[in-house]
Design a protein around this motif. Structure first.
Motif: not given
Lengths: 357, 418
Positions: A291-292, A296-297, B21-24, B77-78
């Motif tokens: 997940i991480f 991140a990617i 950081p997560l997408p902003a 996302i996968d």
């Protein structure tokens, strides 16, 4: 330095035998416990519900498997099936109106009863052969669940978990399930920490090292091998039940396939065979590394406009994940817990490295 | 291992670097759709082609200016067909205000049903998921928006009937993967066998289906008049090769919607001539919307994947779902232009799509609060060695039987949560 041993003098056997004789260890454990207890009030719901909660549950399951693999040296490739038995038993019982507290215990009992049947193979076979016979358990249980509509829930093969109460509290939302999982995890952790100091734990260790040698010194392998499977399957069943109620909320056969069993075995091995701490580390790595890396990617790709295809973007995390596991095992074949142990030992005598044994 | 200062430092900095950081998002008005899909485990190339089409359509929509000043952000996302990962993605989307989630996986869709219903986030289950979710009264936030497996099964039987005029005494066999997904169409085949008088037999193979050599000789021995094979991913190409090896007549062999040009290329484009399948969206590059994508997206270098895949079956299904989702968004804006832009708001729109054809890509789709399937229309196409050629007009068949089953199972879900 940190792990100061100076000035600690044991005046009673009990003090010497306590779990964490060093003050720093106790502070560390206390800190982690406080953090976990306060998490619902301090942490974002996302991290509570999709990180901490599954982490506690998977760690509990890994602990149960670790008792068998690390404690008694019996490999089990069907632990996912053991959890499935627990999950399905409890959900069916709860649906038929039996209180959750009782369903939990009965789920553990059913898992233990069926687990011991397949565990009986361990009386005759060892190592890879035992791996094969437990693998058979995985497939037989999978097959039974998905082919008996009465168990799986019919054509759609999904069973919704009704809202349950535990000791009068409704297990809904995110906070109560979290505390239920935390409580269960605490009980299992304490059991695992202490089992090595009981005659039962020592008997398992004897069997792990050499079963006929254990028999010669008077440890009944028949009894203790079966007991190991019984206890470990009981834990698996209870964890499966709590997993279904607190996290999955709807059970389908796919959730307990071989993938889950392999995942758990990986957690135990990457974390460290026979290590309590290792089960937690292993669960965290196996559950969250994909997940991480994925996030991140993904972030890198969107933030910095990395022009890579979705295919590559979803496979890079897998490559990193695989590389990471290999790296950890190359650095320390005894698992993540051993890495922590190395760090701890380094600080134990710092800065007097020469006194280290 | 020896721990020294350097290892500690390296480990520490690795940890810190990891906390990205997560997408902003840029300060743009965005409606957020989430697409956690399986790119790596079971569906692999199916997802890749589907996702490419979906993203290309959404790019087309955004390039044309979006709607009411809003653009659509699609996060891909996968999830690797692993439920904890799908749940993590779902919960993250929930926190970040996403209004739609498209997992494109039957097991994930089943596992997320409770959460979608409780959190009121529209979960699209394209040609997958629970068939009974077509009943919008019981599953308000589960959106198949496409013919479910039962409608597909009914239409395939209808095609057989039109070919043979009468199915009485004929033998129809189903070769299927032995999972809940593979067993799903059986009730429809059985119900129709009673109505039309054909003999029905099933041949399950063990998942994932990369070895079916034991099953197909039995199929041949049964001397069927028609064979239907029902699987996904690798099982499909293996089934085709085995059917060819056992000399079954390929022009009397049909698949559900999950068969594509890529499968045919694996088995051999000429060797598979004559095979039938169900189609939910027109294939090829002829439909206007595909032409538009080629001109306005791909030609400008904004395509989401290799140009060669544009116009393949799964790509077009992706375009179809992108188009239907955007149409639902349009309807939502029509109903309440000022929001609040939430799941229930989009839900209103997704459930009031009327006679939408995406400029000729699809059969007309009409959703209501009761019907989330949209009519269950499709057609049968035949592989001619290079492309799939339509064998019938767009249409739906035996929807009375299909809805009988839908209501039966959705009632049960309502009553007992099964």
């Amino acid at each position: 330095m940190l792990y100061r041993q100076a000035g600690i003098r044991h005046r009673r056997y009990a003090a010497e035998r306590q779990l964490w004789p060093l003050t720093f260890d106790r502070v560390l454990v206390g800190g982690v416990v406080l953090f976990l207890l306060a998490a619902p009030f301090t942490l974002d719901r996302l991290y509570l519900g999709s990180y901490l909660l599954p982490w506690l549950l998977w760690s509990s399951a890994a602990l149960g498997l670790n008792l068998l693999m690390g404690g008694a040296g019996q490999i089990h490739l069907g632990y996912g099936a053991v959890m499935a038995i627990g999950a399905y038993t409890s959900v069916h019982l709860v649906r038929s109106g039996i209180p959750f507290e009782l369903a939990l215990v009965l789920a553990g009992m059913t898992s233990a009863a069926l687990g011991i049947v397949f565990g009986a193979a361990a009386l005759r076979v060892k190592g890879l052969y035992l791996a094969m016979s437990t693998l058979a358990m995985q497939y037989i249980i999978d097959f039974t669940i998905s082919h008996v509509p009465g168990i799986s829930g019919g054509t759609q093969a999904s069973l919704q978990v009704p809202r349950v109460t535990l000791l009068g509290m409704p297990v809904t939302g995110e906070v109560t399930p979290y505390y239920v999982a935390l409580g269960l995890c605490a009980v299992i952790t304490l059991f695992m920490l202490n089992v090595g100091r009981t005659s039962f734990g020592r008997a398992l260790a004897a069997i792990r090292e050499k079963d006929y040698a254990a028999e010669i010194i008077g440890v009944g392998t028949f009894k203790y091998k079966l007991l190991a499977f019984w206890v470990s399957s009981f834990i698996g069943g209870v964890v499966g039940a709590v997993l279904a109620v607190c996290y999955l909320r709807i059970v389908t056969p796919d959730q307990f396939h071989l993938d889950l069993s392999i995942q758990l075995v990986a957690m135990v091995i990457v974390g460290g065979l026979g290590s309590v701490l290792g089960s937690f580390f292993g669960a965290a790595l196996i559950l969250f590394a994909p997940i991480f890396f994925n996030n991140a990617i993904g972030t890198l790709a969107t933030q910095f406009g990395l022009g890579i295809s979705t295919d590559l973007r979803s496979h890079i995390p897998l490559m990193l994940y695989g590389a990471l596991i290999i790296l950890f095992l190359l650095v320390e074949p005894l698992g993540l817990a051993k890495i922590y142990d190395n760090v701890r030992k380094y600080f134990l005598v710092w800065p007097f490295r020469h006194v280290r044994k | 291992m020896q721990i020294d200062r350097r290892t500690l430092l390296a480990g520490g900095s690795a940890l810190v670097l990891g906390q990205l950081p997560l997408p902003a998002f840029a300060q743009e008005k965005l409606i957020k759709f989430g697409a956690p899909q399986d790119f790596t485990k079971v569906y692999t190339f199916v997802t890749a082609e589907y996702s490419q089409g979906q993203r290309d359509y959404i790019t087309l929509f955004n390039e044309r200016g979006g709607i009411n000043g809003f653009k659509v952000h699609l996060d891909v996302i996968d999830h690797g067909n692993d439920l904890p990962r799908a749940i993590e993605a779902f919960e993250r989307y929930k926190r970040e205000g996403y209004v739609l989630v498209d997992p494109l996986s039957t097991p994930m869709a089943r596992g997320l049903v409770t959460r979608a219903l409780e959190d009121k986030i529209n979960m699209v289950t394209t040609l997958s998921g629970r068939s009974d979710a077509a009943d919008g009264t019981v599953f308000p936030y589960v959106m198949p928006l496409s013919p479910n497996y039962w409608s597909q099964a009914a239409l395939i039987i209808d095609f057989f009937l039109k070919q043979d005029k009468n199915l009485k005494g004929k033998k129809i066999v189903l070769v299927h993967i032995d999972t809940p997904f593979g067993r799903e169409p059986i009730p429809i085949f059985q119900a129709l066998s009673q109505r039309l008088g054909y003999e029905f037999q099933t041949f399950p193979y063990a998942p994932p289906g990369n070895d079916q050599s034991a099953i197909w000789p039995q199929v041949r021995r049964a001397r069927p008049d028609w064979v239907i094979f029902w699987g996904a991913g690798v099982g499909q190409t293996v089934a085709l090769s085995e059917a060819i090896r056992n000399g079954l007549p390929l022009d009397r062999l049909s698949s559900s919607v999950w068969l594509s040009e890529s499968d045919m290329a694996v088995v051999g484009k000429d060797a598979t001539k004559g095979v039938l399948k169900f189609e939910a969206a027109a294939g090829g590059r002829e439909p206007k919307v595909i032409q538009d994508i080629l001109k306005e997206v791909v030609a400008k270098g904004k395509g989401a994947g290799p140009e060669g895949k544009v116009g393949t079956s799964y790509y077009n299904i992706g375009v179809m779902m992108g188009a239907i989702q955007i149409e639902g968004l349009r309807k939502a804006f029509e109903k309440a232009p000022n929001g609040p832009y939430t799941g229930p708001w989009l839900n209103e729109g997704l459930r009031s799509i009327a006679n939408f054809t995406a400029e000729g890509l699809l059969p007309p789709i009409t959703t209501t609060k009761e019907d989330h399937q949209g009519g269950g229309r499709g057609r049968i196409v035949r592989w001619d060695g290079a492309k799939f050629v339509p064998q019938s007009d767009w249409g739906a068949a035996y929807q009375d039987v299909v809805w009988g089953e839908i209501r039966k199972y959705s009632e049960e879900f309502k009553k007992s949560g099964k």
